[in-house]
Design an enzyme around this catalytic site. Structure first.
Site, PDB file in Angstrom:
ATOM      1  N   LYS A  46      16.185   8.189  52.282  1.00  0.00           N
ATOM      2  CA  LYS A  46      14.847   8.751  52.500  1.00  0.00           C
ATOM      3  C   LYS A  46      14.798   9.538  53.817  1.00  0.00           C
ATOM      4  O   LYS A  46      13.737  10.017  54.241  1.00  0.00           O
ATOM      5  CB  LYS A  46      13.801   7.631  52.528  1.00  0.00           C
ATOM      6  CG  LYS A  46      13.602   6.975  51.185  1.00  0.00           C
ATOM      7  CD  LYS A  46      12.615   5.827  51.249  1.00  0.00           C
ATOM      8  CE  LYS A  46      11.200   6.334  51.456  1.00  0.00           C
ATOM      9  NZ  LYS A  46      10.214   5.246  51.420  1.00  0.00           N
ATOM     10  N   TYR A  97      -1.583  11.803  50.155  1.00  0.00           N
ATOM     11  CA  TYR A  97      -0.738  10.765  49.549  1.00  0.00           C
ATOM     12  C   TYR A  97      -1.577   9.504  49.277  1.00  0.00           C
ATOM     13  O   TYR A  97      -1.600   8.981  48.157  1.00  0.00           O
ATOM     14  CB  TYR A  97       0.440  10.452  50.481  1.00  0.00           C
ATOM     15  CG  TYR A  97       1.213   9.228  50.065  1.00  0.00           C
ATOM     16  CD1 TYR A  97       2.131   9.282  49.026  1.00  0.00           C
ATOM     17  CD2 TYR A  97       1.015   8.001  50.716  1.00  0.00           C
ATOM     18  CE1 TYR A  97       2.831   8.143  48.631  1.00  0.00           C
ATOM     19  CE2 TYR A  97       1.710   6.868  50.336  1.00  0.00           C
ATOM     20  CZ  TYR A  97       2.614   6.949  49.289  1.00  0.00           C
ATOM     21  OH  TYR A  97       3.303   5.815  48.902  1.00  0.00           O
TER      22      TYR A  97
HETATM   23  N1  LIG Z   1       8.754   2.430  50.843  1.00  0.00           N
HETATM   24  C1  LIG Z   1       7.531   2.137  51.224  1.00  0.00           C
HETATM   25  O1  LIG Z   1       7.304   1.687  52.354  1.00  0.00           O
HETATM   26  C2  LIG Z   1       6.379   2.343  50.272  1.00  0.00           C
HETATM   27  C3  LIG Z   1       5.101   1.932  50.695  1.00  0.00           C
HETATM   28  C4  LIG Z   1       4.042   2.100  49.829  1.00  0.00           C
HETATM   29  C5  LIG Z   1       4.228   2.662  48.586  1.00  0.00           C
HETATM   30  N2  LIG Z   1       5.470   3.082  48.206  1.00  0.00           N
HETATM   31  C6  LIG Z   1       5.621   3.667  46.861  1.00  0.00           C
HETATM   32  O2  LIG Z   1       6.663   2.997  46.210  1.00  0.00           O
HETATM   33  C7  LIG Z   1       7.330   3.878  45.307  1.00  0.00           C
HETATM   34  C8  LIG Z   1       8.808   3.900  45.613  1.00  0.00           C
HETATM   35  O3  LIG Z   1       8.964   4.352  46.958  1.00  0.00           O
HETATM   36  P1  LIG Z   1      10.363   4.457  47.672  1.00  0.00           P
HETATM   37  O4  LIG Z   1      10.187   3.987  49.055  1.00  0.00           O
HETATM   38  O5  LIG Z   1      11.390   3.862  46.808  1.00  0.00           O
HETATM   39  O6  LIG Z   1      10.510   6.042  47.742  1.00  0.00           O
HETATM   40  P2  LIG Z   1      11.694   7.002  47.241  1.00  0.00           P
HETATM   41  O7  LIG Z   1      11.262   8.373  47.628  1.00  0.00           O
HETATM   42  O8  LIG Z   1      12.995   6.483  47.723  1.00  0.00           O
HETATM   43  O9  LIG Z   1      11.628   6.826  45.670  1.00  0.00           O
HETATM   44  C9  LIG Z   1      10.834   7.613  44.831  1.00  0.00           C
HETATM   45  C10 LIG Z   1      11.742   8.217  43.778  1.00  0.00           C
HETATM   46  O10 LIG Z   1      10.941   8.969  42.864  1.00  0.00           O
HETATM   47  C11 LIG Z   1      11.663  10.106  42.508  1.00  0.00           C
HETATM   48  N3  LIG Z   1      10.728  11.152  42.081  1.00  0.00           N
HETATM   49  C12 LIG Z   1       9.879  11.853  42.866  1.00  0.00           C
HETATM   50  N4  LIG Z   1       9.215  12.738  42.119  1.00  0.00           N
HETATM   51  C13 LIG Z   1       9.649  12.584  40.848  1.00  0.00           C
HETATM   52  C14 LIG Z   1       9.349  13.247  39.635  1.00  0.00           C
HETATM   53  N5  LIG Z   1       8.455  14.234  39.587  1.00  0.00           N
HETATM   54  N6  LIG Z   1       9.989  12.854  38.507  1.00  0.00           N
HETATM   55  C15 LIG Z   1      10.929  11.877  38.547  1.00  0.00           C
HETATM   56  N7  LIG Z   1      11.259  11.220  39.678  1.00  0.00           N
HETATM   57  C16 LIG Z   1      10.621  11.580  40.818  1.00  0.00           C
HETATM   58  C17 LIG Z   1      12.431  10.517  43.739  1.00  0.00           C
HETATM   59  O11 LIG Z   1      13.566  11.285  43.402  1.00  0.00           O
HETATM   60  C18 LIG Z   1      12.784   9.171  44.360  1.00  0.00           C
HETATM   61  O12 LIG Z   1      14.079   8.768  43.968  1.00  0.00           O
HETATM   62  C19 LIG Z   1       6.649   5.215  45.461  1.00  0.00           C
HETATM   63  O13 LIG Z   1       5.671   5.333  44.459  1.00  0.00           O
HETATM   64  C20 LIG Z   1       6.015   5.126  46.825  1.00  0.00           C
HETATM   65  O14 LIG Z   1       4.892   5.976  46.924  1.00  0.00           O
HETATM   66  C21 LIG Z   1       6.546   2.934  49.025  1.00  0.00           C
END
Ligand SMILES: NC(=O)c1ccc[n+]([C@@H]2O[C@H](COP(=O)([O-])OP(=O)(O)OC[C@H]3O[C@@H](n4cnc5c(N)ncnc54)[C@H](O)[C@@H]3O)[C@@H](O)[C@H]2O)c1
Length: 336
Positions: A200, A161
């Site tokens: 999540k 990741y």
């Molecule tokens: N939440 C955190 O602490 C955190 C920290 C660092 C980075 N991030 C990044 O921030 C972004 C949002 O994270 P989040 O916490 O909202 O996670 P999340 O999993 O709630 O949101 C990601 C969304 O992307 C969608 N998704 C996944 N694969 C997909 C695909 N192939 N096509 C279309 N949609 C797809 C999922 O259905 C989900 O709704 C992500 O890129 C994650 O890697 C989050």
């Protein structure tokens, strides 16, 4: 809160990962502050399919978008036809790219790299064609065990990741060298917590998971040595602030989104106990993730401050306090 001087009304905005935690918060930010903005919310939504670690392949959930009035599209960012349709049907001004396999414990390297890295480049090409500014989610996982304070340029991911997010950032640098007429900003979120993370499941923050343990009447379970496991926890409102400020950066590039302060999991448990009025004895369990686990994260936020004008407004105590009513609502309506 408007944060910057841009009027997003009448702008066309693509939000990917819009049914997830951060994406859905962005949808509502625009809806509430710029009611005339045209928001296209793309997500593949959950199907029930799981990865080999047993977790869902997608955490997207319709409940995160209840009340949203924009256009919702169910689609996979790996599907070239979907991207072509978006390219032909709309003319985006901004793309907020949040869609990703966000679960750091997923071990399917093929799908992780395809979804997080390759689809990002496809969306970047779309942004360039539309002359849309690109703001996308990178991650503190790019740093792995790199020493604190984590600083852009000193990465050492310890899972696929984190690797995938670092490859996204490398793509960004290679496109920026071409001298584009759009801005591209990658935001390295640290540990985000707040409303709309609940779906999540096990990958939601410890804040909501501990809180629900306490509300069930159970003692908080922490990994052994939790007073020494320190992370930079950032409240969702500050993450939204960073995304908005990233729309008019002084300089395109990759920026940290954290508070600049490392706090312990023990702190979270203690603040929650105070807020929820409980006084359980903490139980300690062995940490199964040693080797894959970040033990000390603390964002170097100097460049974020200078180039984006971003500074976190919520200390851990403030963020948890603001989150408590939603934690209680979730407990009543989703957990009990
Ligand atoms: N939440 C955190 O602490 C955190 C920290 C660092 C980075 N991030 C990044 O921030 C972004 C949002 O994270 P989040 O916490 O909202 O996670 P999340 O999993 O709630 O949101 C990601 C969304 O992307 C969608 N998704 C996944 N694969 C997909 C695909 N192939 N096509 C279309 N949609 C797809 C999922 O259905 C989900 O709704 C992500 O890129 C994650 O890697 C989050």
């Amino acid at each position: 809160m408007k944060y910057i001087d841009i009027d997003f009304n009448n702008k066309t905005i693509l939000i990917t990962g819009a049914a997830g935690f951060i994406g859905s918060n962005l949808c509502f930010y625009f809806q509430e502050n710029f009611p005339e903005a045209k928001i296209i919310a793309l997500d593949c939504f959950r199907s029930g399919e799981t990865f080999s670690n047993g977790n869902l392949k997608s955490f997207g959930h319709f409940k995160n978008l209840i009340g949203f009035k924009g256009t919702v599209i169910s689609g996979d960012i790996n599907d070239k036809e979907i991207l072509l349709n978006l390219e032909n049907e709309y003319k985006f001004d901004y793309i907020f790219h949040q869609a990703a396999i966000s679960d750091t414990t997923v071990s399917e390297q093929d799908l992780m790299v395809k979804t997080n890295v390759n689809a990002y480049e496809d969306l970047l090409k779309l942004a360039i064609k539309h002359k849309a500014n690109m703001i996308y989610a990178s991650s503190a996982a790019t740093y792995g065990d790199a020493s604190s304070p984590q600083t852009v340029g000193n990465e050492s991911p310890n899972n696929v990741y984190g690797f995938s997010k670092l490859m996204m950032d490398n793509i960004t640098y290679s496109y920026l060298k071409k001298g584009l007429d759009i801005s591209i900003v990658g935001l390295r979120y640290f540990n985000v917590y707040g409303p709309k993370e609940f779906f999540k499941n096990k990958t939601a923050s410890t804040v909501v998971q501990f809180a629900h343990q306490l509300l069930k009447g159970n003692a908080p379970k922490l990994f052994e040595g939790s007073d020494k496991i320190l992370r930079d926890f950032i409240y969702i409102e500050d993450v939204i602030q960073a995304n908005i400020k990233a729309c008019s950066p002084k300089k395109s590039g990759i920026y940290n989104v954290g508070t600049g302060k490392a706090r312990s999991f023990q702190d979270i448990a203690d603040i929650l106990q105070k807020e929820l009025g409980t006084s359980f004895q903490t139980e300690y369990i062995p940490n199964p993730y040693i080797g894959q686990y970040q033990f000390h994260t603390e964002a170097n936020v100097q460049a974020s401050k200078e180039e984006l004008g971003f500074e976190a407004r919520f200390e851990l105590e403030d963020g948890i306090k603001a989150y408590i009513p939603e934690i209680k609502r979730l407990f009543e309506q989703e957990v009990k």
